[in-house]
Write a protein that holds these residues in place. Structure first.
Motif, PDB file in Angstrom:
ATOM      1  N   ALA A 122       0.716  -1.091   0.125  1.00 40.30           N
ATOM      2  CA  ALA A 122      -0.084  -0.050  -0.116  1.00 40.30           C
ATOM      3  C   ALA A 122       0.707   1.307  -0.079  1.00 40.30           C
ATOM      4  N   VAL A 123       1.961   1.041   0.634  1.00 43.13           N
ATOM      5  CA  VAL A 123       2.726   2.287   0.622  1.00 43.13           C
ATOM      6  C   VAL A 123       4.213   2.061  -0.247  1.00 43.13           C
ATOM      7  N   ASN A 124       3.950   1.181  -1.137  1.00 44.60           N
ATOM      8  CA  ASN A 124       5.027   0.957  -2.081  1.00 44.60           C
ATOM      9  C   ASN A 124       4.911   2.102  -3.169  1.00 44.60           C
ATOM     10  N   CYS A 125       5.923   2.817  -3.294  1.00 47.37           N
ATOM     11  CA  CYS A 125       5.841   4.013  -4.129  1.00 47.37           C
ATOM     12  C   CYS A 125       5.489   3.508  -5.679  1.00 47.37           C
ATOM     13  N   SER A 126       5.912   2.182  -5.898  1.00 44.46           N
ATOM     14  CA  SER A 126       5.498   2.045  -7.614  1.00 44.46           C
ATOM     15  C   SER A 126       4.023   1.886  -7.735  1.00 44.46           C
ATOM     16  N   ILE A 127       3.357   1.740  -6.769  1.00 42.61           N
ATOM     17  CA  ILE A 127       1.740   1.541  -7.134  1.00 42.61           C
ATOM     18  C   ILE A 127       1.276   2.923  -7.189  1.00 42.61           C
ATOM     19  N   LEU A 128       1.495   3.710  -6.245  1.00 39.03           N
ATOM     20  CA  LEU A 128       1.070   5.228  -6.243  1.00 39.03           C
ATOM     21  C   LEU A 128       1.787   5.817  -7.424  1.00 39.03           C
ATOM     22  N   GLY A 129       3.017   5.672  -7.766  1.00 42.68           N
ATOM     23  CA  GLY A 129       3.532   6.224  -8.665  1.00 42.68           C
ATOM     24  C   GLY A 129       3.104   5.799 -10.200  1.00 42.68           C
ATOM     25  N   GLY A 130       2.586   4.419 -10.159  1.00 47.41           N
ATOM     26  CA  GLY A 130       2.075   4.328 -11.483  1.00 47.41           C
ATOM     27  C   GLY A 130       0.690   5.010 -11.863  1.00 47.41           C
ATOM     28  N   ALA A 131      -0.071   5.404 -10.579  1.00 46.31           N
ATOM     29  CA  ALA A 131      -1.346   5.880 -10.769  1.00 46.31           C
ATOM     30  C   ALA A 131      -1.011   7.615 -11.103  1.00 46.31           C
ATOM     31  N   LEU A 132      -0.001   7.939 -10.516  1.00 48.78           N
ATOM     32  CA  LEU A 132       0.459   9.297 -10.630  1.00 48.78           C
ATOM     33  C   LEU A 132       0.915   9.700 -12.289  1.00 48.78           C
ATOM     34  N   PHE A 133       1.782   8.618 -12.752  1.00 48.63           N
ATOM     35  CA  PHE A 133       2.336   8.709 -13.833  1.00 48.63           C
ATOM     36  C   PHE A 133       1.240   8.554 -14.962  1.00 48.63           C
ATOM     37  N   MET A 134       0.385   7.706 -14.679  1.00 47.93           N
ATOM     38  CA  MET A 134      -0.837   7.607 -15.567  1.00 47.93           C
ATOM     39  C   MET A 134      -1.608   8.946 -15.636  1.00 47.93           C
ATOM     40  N   GLN A 135      -1.919   9.748 -14.640  1.00 41.62           N
ATOM     41  CA  GLN A 135      -2.331  11.075 -14.616  1.00 41.62           C
ATOM     42  C   GLN A 135      -1.672  12.137 -15.315  1.00 41.62           C
ATOM     43  N   GLU A 136      -0.194  11.793 -15.070  1.00 41.11           N
ATOM     44  CA  GLU A 136       0.638  13.036 -15.956  1.00 41.11           C
ATOM     45  C   GLU A 136       0.647  12.739 -17.592  1.00 41.11           C
ATOM     46  N   ARG A 137       0.610  11.426 -17.692  1.00 41.28           N
ATOM     47  CA  ARG A 137       0.872  11.264 -19.311  1.00 41.28           C
ATOM     48  C   ARG A 137      -0.331  11.088 -19.915  1.00 41.28           C
ATOM     49  N   GLN A 138      -1.376  11.268 -19.264  1.00 46.56           N
ATOM     50  CA  GLN A 138      -2.872  11.192 -19.854  1.00 46.56           C
ATOM     51  C   GLN A 138      -3.099  10.276 -20.986  1.00 46.56           C
ATOM     52  N   TYR A 139      -2.964   8.893 -20.859  1.00 46.53           N
ATOM     53  CA  TYR A 139      -3.376   8.012 -21.743  1.00 46.53           C
ATOM     54  C   TYR A 139      -4.815   8.133 -22.216  1.00 46.53           C
ATOM     55  N   SER A 140      -5.028   7.770 -23.572  1.00 47.81           N
ATOM     56  CA  SER A 140      -6.364   8.177 -24.406  1.00 47.81           C
ATOM     57  C   SER A 140      -7.268   7.293 -23.890  1.00 47.81           C
ATOM     58  N   ASN A 141      -7.214   6.118 -23.539  1.00 51.22           N
ATOM     59  CA  ASN A 141      -7.995   5.140 -23.102  1.00 51.22           C
ATOM     60  C   ASN A 141      -7.529   4.103 -22.077  1.00 51.22           C
ATOM     61  N   ILE A 142      -8.563   3.437 -21.742  1.00 48.41           N
ATOM     62  CA  ILE A 142      -8.110   2.702 -20.487  1.00 48.41           C
ATOM     63  C   ILE A 142      -7.401   1.461 -20.644  1.00 48.41           C
ATOM     64  N   ALA A 143      -7.459   1.219 -22.184  1.00 44.77           N
ATOM     65  CA  ALA A 143      -6.415  -0.074 -22.575  1.00 44.77           C
ATOM     66  C   ALA A 143      -5.079   0.377 -22.522  1.00 44.77           C
ATOM     67  N   GLU A 144      -4.793   1.738 -22.838  1.00 48.12           N
ATOM     68  CA  GLU A 144      -3.410   2.046 -22.837  1.00 48.12           C
ATOM     69  C   GLU A 144      -2.896   2.092 -21.233  1.00 48.12           C
ATOM     70  N   ALA A 145      -3.645   2.669 -20.630  1.00 43.43           N
ATOM     71  CA  ALA A 145      -3.279   2.768 -19.162  1.00 43.43           C
ATOM     72  C   ALA A 145      -3.408   1.429 -18.870  1.00 43.43           C
ATOM     73  N   SER A 146      -4.047   0.278 -19.001  1.00 41.03           N
ATOM     74  CA  SER A 146      -3.679  -0.977 -18.282  1.00 41.03           C
ATOM     75  C   SER A 146      -2.505  -1.679 -19.093  1.00 41.03           C
ATOM     76  N   SER A 147      -2.040  -1.279 -20.249  1.00 41.78           N
ATOM     77  CA  SER A 147      -0.957  -1.683 -20.842  1.00 41.78           C
ATOM     78  C   SER A 147       0.341  -0.960 -20.414  1.00 41.78           C
ATOM     79  N   PHE A 148       0.312   0.129 -19.797  1.00 40.89           N
ATOM     80  CA  PHE A 148       1.280   0.711 -19.392  1.00 40.89           C
ATOM     81  C   PHE A 148       1.305   0.212 -17.684  1.00 40.89           C
TER      82      PHE A 148
END
Lengths: 204, 227
Positions: A122-148
């Motif tokens: 829960a406090v592993n940075c990679s998990i929250l980091g994944g969410a924050l990078f997803m937000q920063e990079r603005q993937y265009s659909n959910i498939a791209e986000a999942s692939s990332f």
């Protein structure tokens, strides 16, 4: 094609460990043997693949500026993005709790091996980091986000398994005493990071 | 951020018992959060390309840790132990949102560079670790000192790593060129010196921390791991 590209990029070029140092705490602490490394790596892949798409939906249908307009047009002005941190971490914490219960029920051996580190995902940075990078990079659909998410998880898995294997071998080497354990692990991770830099610029 | 923390330490300096002093000095060396407890590595490595970023990050962590430790310590008797992790996360997340907005308002350029790593203070293990290990079982006063000491221990490693990375990687400190102008070949560069671009890349941060650990353990032999 784009999906594969995002996936490969997340594993090799934007590797969570070697390029962004995310999740280093558990990476250093759990990498003493390959077995626990594999367990934690698998847990991270799983949690990332579940949480990033959920957070993607949250970001795009609740938090982003104008994201609420699907409820009624009058809400188009609302911008809740300042709440992102607290919402993301709430999602991560609850999903980790869920995973913990499932693992405890169905794989008690793995549960015992992971010990304290499962709740600490829960406090592993990679998990929250994944969410924050997803937000920063603005993937265009959910498939791209999942692939990332899958790519980042696999990249993290690779990194921890590789370092665990090296550390198992290191036990037989003659390292200067002050460098033993933590010090040499840092330096080896640095060297591995240099090796991973060779992937820079790869496009599929 | 950091200015608000200074008076706390200065005022309590007078009443320092041996125990209180230990709370601050211990994390600087014997129990350093980064090199000994191995917590909070992620942000320590990622934002140390420049000294300025390292200082901003240290100040943010210190602010969050001080406020968080005091809040958790005040709440320690009313938090049910089963859901304490969630409560702690909510407290940190709230504080980090404040810090993030303050940074964006006052030092926008740095905030842009530090980027996701401010958000990642939430999952910085040092903070959760201090909540768990100290604030949950101690009064607000000592908790604040404990937070201050650990934040300092975190900060000095960050500053040390950033110092070497910026000096050798960009030839400057705080963005001020120290070694001369690389493009116009002045001062040291006139003799054919070149910046080591490797220093700016992520792997060297790991190697520098590794070397710091090496030096620290060589001087402080009780920290050596029995492998």
């Amino acid at each position: 094609m784009n999906l594969v590209n995002i996936f490969v990029k997340a594993i090799f070029i934007e590797n969570m460990i070697f390029a962004y140092f995310l999740g280093m705490c558990s990476y250093l602490a759990v990498s003493k043997t390959v077995k626990t490394g594999v367990g934690l790596g698998a847990a991270v892949i799983f949690v990332l693949v579940v949480t990033v798409p959920v957070n993607y939906l949250l970001e795009n249908y609740v938090l982003k500026a104008g994201a609420l307009s699907w409820i009624s047009p009058s809400l188009a002005e609302v911008d809740l993005s300042f709440l992102a941190f607290i919402m993301f971490i709430a999602v991560v914490a609850s999903i980790v709790q869920l995973v913990e219960m499932v693992v405890e029920k169905f794989a008690p051996a793995l549960y015992g091996a992971l010990g304290i580190f499962l709740p600490l995902i829960a406090v592993n940075c990679s998990i929250l980091g994944g969410a924050l990078f997803m937000q920063e990079r603005q993937y265009s659909n959910i498939a791209e986000a999942s692939s990332f998410a899958l790519g980042s998880g696999v990249g993290w898995f690779l990194a921890i398994v590789a370092i665990a294997a090296i550390r198992e071998k290191l036990r037989y080497s003659d390292i200067p005493a002050p460098l033993r354990g933590l010090g040499i692990t840092f330096i080896i991770t640095g060297l591995m990071g240099m090796a991973f830099m060779a992937f820079m610029g790869i496009k599929i | 951020m950091s200015t608000s923390t200074a008076p706390v330490a200065a005022k309590s300096e007078g009443l320092f018992s041996k125990k209180n002093r230990k709370l601050i000095t211990d994390p600087l060396n014997d129990n350093n959060p980064i090199t000994v407890q191995v917590l909070g590595i992620c942000s320590a490595l990622a934002i140390t390309v420049k000294l300025e970023n390292a200082l901003v990050m240290s100040a943010s962590v210190m602010a969050v840790m001080l406020a968080g430790n005091v809040i958790i310590s005040l709440l320690r008797n009313v938090i049910p132990s089963r859901i304490r992790i969630i409560v702690q996360l909510v407290v940190v997340a709230g504080l980090v949102i404040i810090v993030d907005n303050v940074l964006k308002a006052f030092v926008y350029d740095v905030a842009k560079q530090v980027g996701v790593y401010v958000g990642l203070i939430i999952t910085n293990c040092i903070i959760m670790g201090r909540f768990e290990a100290y604030a949950m079982g101690n009064k607000p006063g000592p908790s604040a000192l404990d937070a201050f000491g650990n934040a300092l221990g975190y900060a000095w490693i960050l500053v040390a790593v950033a110092f070497f990375r910026e000096l050798f990687g960009s030839g400057s400190l705080f963005g001020v060129p120290i070694l001369g102008d690389a493009a116009e070949k002045t001062r040291l560069y006139a003799f054919g010196y070149m910046n080591n671009n490797m220093m700016i890349l992520p792997p060297m941060a790991l190697v520098i921390v590794g070397i710091i650990i090496w030096i620290q353990r060589a001087r402080n032999t009780k920290l050596i791991e029995q492998a």
